[in-house]
Each structure stands twice: as structure tokens, then as C-alpha cells.
Design a protein around this motif. Structure first.
Motif, PDB file in Angstrom:
ATOM      1  N   MET A   1      53.403  41.601  32.986  1.00 50.72           N
ATOM      2  CA  MET A   1      52.738  40.327  33.268  1.00 50.72           C
ATOM      3  C   MET A   1      52.502  39.560  31.973  1.00 50.72           C
ATOM      4  O   MET A   1      51.910  40.092  31.026  1.00 50.72           O
ATOM      5  N   LEU A   2      52.935  38.311  31.931  1.00 43.69           N
ATOM      6  CA  LEU A   2      52.877  37.542  30.699  1.00 43.69           C
ATOM      7  C   LEU A   2      51.461  37.143  30.292  1.00 43.69           C
ATOM      8  O   LEU A   2      51.203  36.900  29.115  1.00 43.69           O
ATOM      9  N   LEU A   3      50.551  37.053  31.255  1.00 48.16           N
ATOM     10  CA  LEU A   3      49.214  36.544  30.949  1.00 48.16           C
ATOM     11  C   LEU A   3      48.117  37.552  31.271  1.00 48.16           C
ATOM     12  O   LEU A   3      46.966  37.178  31.476  1.00 48.16           O
ATOM     13  N   GLU A   4      48.460  38.811  31.262  1.00 52.54           N
ATOM     14  CA  GLU A   4      47.471  39.848  31.564  1.00 52.54           C
ATOM     15  C   GLU A   4      46.338  39.814  30.546  1.00 52.54           C
ATOM     16  O   GLU A   4      46.558  39.641  29.340  1.00 52.54           O
ATOM     17  N   ASN A   5      45.099  39.921  31.039  1.00 52.19           N
ATOM     18  CA  ASN A   5      43.873  39.915  30.224  1.00 52.19           C
ATOM     19  C   ASN A   5      43.560  38.555  29.605  1.00 52.19           C
ATOM     20  O   ASN A   5      42.698  38.463  28.725  1.00 52.19           O
ATOM     21  N   LYS A   6      44.240  37.500  30.057  1.00 52.90           N
ATOM     22  CA  LYS A   6      43.934  36.154  29.584  1.00 52.90           C
ATOM     23  C   LYS A   6      42.909  35.503  30.506  1.00 52.90           C
ATOM     24  O   LYS A   6      42.973  35.654  31.734  1.00 52.90           O
ATOM     25  N   TYR A  27      49.141  34.892  39.095  1.00 50.27           N
ATOM     26  CA  TYR A  27      50.238  35.804  39.455  1.00 50.27           C
ATOM     27  C   TYR A  27      50.693  36.601  38.236  1.00 50.27           C
ATOM     28  O   TYR A  27      51.107  37.760  38.361  1.00 50.27           O
ATOM     29  N   GLU A  28      50.609  35.971  37.061  1.00 52.41           N
ATOM     30  CA  GLU A  28      51.026  36.650  35.830  1.00 52.41           C
ATOM     31  C   GLU A  28      49.883  37.418  35.172  1.00 52.41           C
ATOM     32  O   GLU A  28      49.989  37.824  34.024  1.00 52.41           O
ATOM     33  N   GLY A  29      48.788  37.626  35.914  1.00 53.95           N
ATOM     34  CA  GLY A  29      47.737  38.518  35.459  1.00 53.95           C
ATOM     35  C   GLY A  29      46.509  37.875  34.863  1.00 53.95           C
ATOM     36  O   GLY A  29      45.568  38.585  34.461  1.00 53.95           O
ATOM     37  N   VAL A  45      41.827  27.013  46.946  1.00 54.93           N
ATOM     38  CA  VAL A  45      42.806  27.580  46.013  1.00 54.93           C
ATOM     39  C   VAL A  45      42.369  28.973  45.565  1.00 54.93           C
ATOM     40  O   VAL A  45      43.187  29.903  45.494  1.00 54.93           O
ATOM     41  N   ALA A  46      41.087  29.137  45.279  1.00 54.94           N
ATOM     42  CA  ALA A  46      40.575  30.441  44.846  1.00 54.94           C
ATOM     43  C   ALA A  46      40.775  31.512  45.923  1.00 54.94           C
ATOM     44  O   ALA A  46      41.160  32.652  45.618  1.00 54.94           O
ATOM     45  N   LYS A  47      40.555  31.147  47.161  1.00 57.23           N
ATOM     46  CA  LYS A  47      40.744  32.105  48.253  1.00 57.23           C
ATOM     47  C   LYS A  47      42.206  32.527  48.368  1.00 57.23           C
ATOM     48  O   LYS A  47      42.520  33.693  48.630  1.00 57.23           O
ATOM     49  N   GLU A  48      43.111  31.572  48.174  1.00 53.45           N
ATOM     50  CA  GLU A  48      44.545  31.896  48.216  1.00 53.45           C
ATOM     51  C   GLU A  48      44.921  32.854  47.092  1.00 53.45           C
ATOM     52  O   GLU A  48      45.710  33.793  47.285  1.00 53.45           O
ATOM     53  N   ILE A  49      44.351  32.624  45.917  1.00 48.54           N
ATOM     54  CA  ILE A  49      44.654  33.474  44.767  1.00 48.54           C
ATOM     55  C   ILE A  49      44.112  34.884  44.967  1.00 48.54           C
ATOM     56  O   ILE A  49      44.812  35.883  44.725  1.00 48.54           O
ATOM     57  N   GLY A  54      44.928  38.186  43.057  1.00 46.59           N
ATOM     58  CA  GLY A  54      44.548  37.642  41.765  1.00 46.59           C
ATOM     59  C   GLY A  54      43.046  37.510  41.605  1.00 46.59           C
ATOM     60  O   GLY A  54      42.275  37.776  42.533  1.00 46.59           O
ATOM     61  N   ALA A  55      42.645  37.065  40.414  1.00 45.87           N
ATOM     62  CA  ALA A  55      41.225  36.886  40.107  1.00 45.87           C
ATOM     63  C   ALA A  55      40.948  35.414  39.853  1.00 45.87           C
ATOM     64  O   ALA A  55      41.556  34.810  38.952  1.00 45.87           O
TER      65      ALA A  55
END
Length: 263
Positions: A1-6, A27-29, A45-49, A54-55
Motif C-alpha cells: 500500500m502506497l499510503l500506509e500509516n499516512k 484504499y492505499e492504506g 463518503v466516510a461510511k463508504e470508506i 478503510g479508516a
């Protein structure tokens, strides 16, 4: 994942661009903090994520309100520990601003996008940069359409506001890149899979006196590849440029216009 922990803050996250980019970041973390002026939109949007694993968290924030932006970012840092990316995707409804000859455009309508865009992007960028400079890392991101550089008629003050954003992008990099804070602008065409662009093309087509479909087709023909930028293409580029894989890119405009503008 390109953005994990970001940890990423998205302004205008209830709109078509902001929501799509937020989903791609998640999706990328990334942990995404969605802001906007409409609670229902950003909560959707938050519910979809979160439903997709996702978080995401939401807060009602006006990107032009410096006090609100500063307070929200302080809360994000207190909770998450950092702000790694700030993506401002706010938009302004085009009615009364586009599709009108400059000679007929009221001064206040000409100035509205110039003032709103520059204020919102300056407020959100400098507020995030204060945290990013302290942590010596971070990315400021924005999106502009091709009239930021290409001379097109009937866009009123929009083109001036978008050009100002690109100028601000360069200035921010000149001051902040030495502290580890990158500034990136993504320049696209109008994206047909966003609702507002259909309104824009309708306003322009009516002003010119041709069917909207004809104008849309002509816009696509202006590109080298004969098609306009898609929302998916913007989001994919945003993910890459927000990631550490683009660490050498700052103070630049990523050209996603498909050849309408050639650098």
C-alpha cells in the motif's frame, strides 16, 4: 500500500473530486480526515470508506475559515500524531461565473473565485505546513483545470483563480521544500464524470449557441489522445504523488491534460 500509516486531510471531501481522491487514499492504506461544509455529504463518503475496510473520520470545516482549519488540524495531530498530506478539493458553483462574456460579468462575480480559491488554499496549506515543517515531512496538494494556463473564453475569474493557485504552489515549495514539505498541483481537463462539468459545458454551449454534446466532443478532440481526463486518472496520480515514491517532485504542476497543454 502506497499510503500506509499516512494521515491525510481532504477539504471539500463531499464533492466528486474530493470524495474520489479520499476513497483512493484510503484504499492505499491512509487514514483520511474528511472535511466539508455539508455534514451529510462527508458522512456518506466516510461510511463508504469504512464499509470497504478503510479508516475515515469527518468534521464540518469551512476551508476559508482559518480559525476552524487551525482548530481541526490541531485535533487531528492530537489524535493521529501527524498530518502527512493536505489535499484541498473545494469547488465553486459555476452559475453566474462562467458562460458570461467578460464585458458583461459583474466585478463581484469576477472576483469571487479569485478570492475564494486563493484564500481557501492559502489557509489550508499554511495551517498544515506549520505541522509538517515541525515534523519535517508532508505534502500539500491541489487540483486545477487547464484554463489555469490555457486561454479559454467565458471562464470569467475562474481561470485567474486557478492560475493563482498554481503560482501559490510554486511559492509554497520555494519556502517549505527545504523543510521536507512538498507542494504539488495536479492539472486536469474538465472531467466528464463529475456533475459540475456538465453544468459548465451547458453554460458555455448556451453562450456559444451550440449543443452541449458538440462542445464536449470538441473539447476531447483538443487533446492528443482525443479524450478528456477521467476522475480515476486524477485519483491514481494523486495517490502516486502523495506517496514517498514522488519524493523529488515539488513546486510543480503534474500535467494530466492528455496533451491540451504541452510542457
Amino acid at each position: 500500500m502506497l499510503l500506509e500509516n499516512k494521515n491525510i486531510v481532504v477539504y471539500g471531501a463531499g464533492g466528486a473530486i474530493g470524495s474520489a481522491v479520499a476513497r483512493a487514499f484510503a484504499y492505499e492504506g491512509a487514514r483520511v480526515f474528511l472535511t466539508g461544509r455539508n455534514r451529510d455529504s462527508i458522512d456518506t463518503v466516510a461510511k463508504e470508506i469504512t464499509a470497504a475496510g478503510g479508516a475515515a473520520e469527518t468534521a464540518v470545516v469551512d476551508a476559508c475559515d482559518e480559525t476552524a482549519v487551525i482548530g481541526h488540524l490541531a485535533a487531528v495531530v492530537a489524535d493521529a500524531g501527524s498530518i502527512d498530506v493536505s489535499f484541498n478539493a473545494i469547488g465553486i458553483p459555476p452559475q453566474g461565473l462562467q458562460g458570461i462574456p467578460l464585458t458583461d460579468l459583474p466585478v463581484e462575480n469576477f472576483l469571487r473565485p479569485i478570492t475564494a480559491y486563493t484564500q481557501a488554499h492559502f489557509v489550508t496549506a499554511k495551517s498544515a505546513a506549520r505541522h509538517m515543517i515541525a515534523q519535517r515531512s508532508g505534502v500539500i496538494m491541489m487540483n486545477t483545470p487547464e484554463p489555469a494556463r490555457s486561454p479559454l473564453p467565458l471562464v470569467g475569474g475562474m481561470s485567474v483563480g486557478w492560475a493563482a493557485m498554481e503560482g501559490l504552489n510554486r511559492s509554497m515549495s520555494a519556502e517549505w521544500a527545504q523543510h521536507g514539505v512538498r507542494s504539488i498541483c495536479l492539472r486536469t481537463t474538465g472531467m466528464l464524470d463529475t456533475p459540475v462539468i456538465h453544468t459548465v459545458y451547458g453554460l458555455h454551449a448556451d453562450a456559444i449557441g451550440i449543443p452541449k454534446e458538440q462542445l464536449v466532443a470538441a473539447a476531447g478532440e483538443m487533446t492528443h489522445r482525443k479524450q478528456l481526463t477521467t476522475l480515476a486518472e486524477l485519483t491514481q496520480a494523486a495517490v502516486l504523488l502523495a506517496s514517498d515514491r514522488a519524493s523529488a517532485m515539488t513546486g510543480t504542476v503534474a500535467n494530466l491534460t492528455g496533451g491540451i497543454i504541452v510542457d
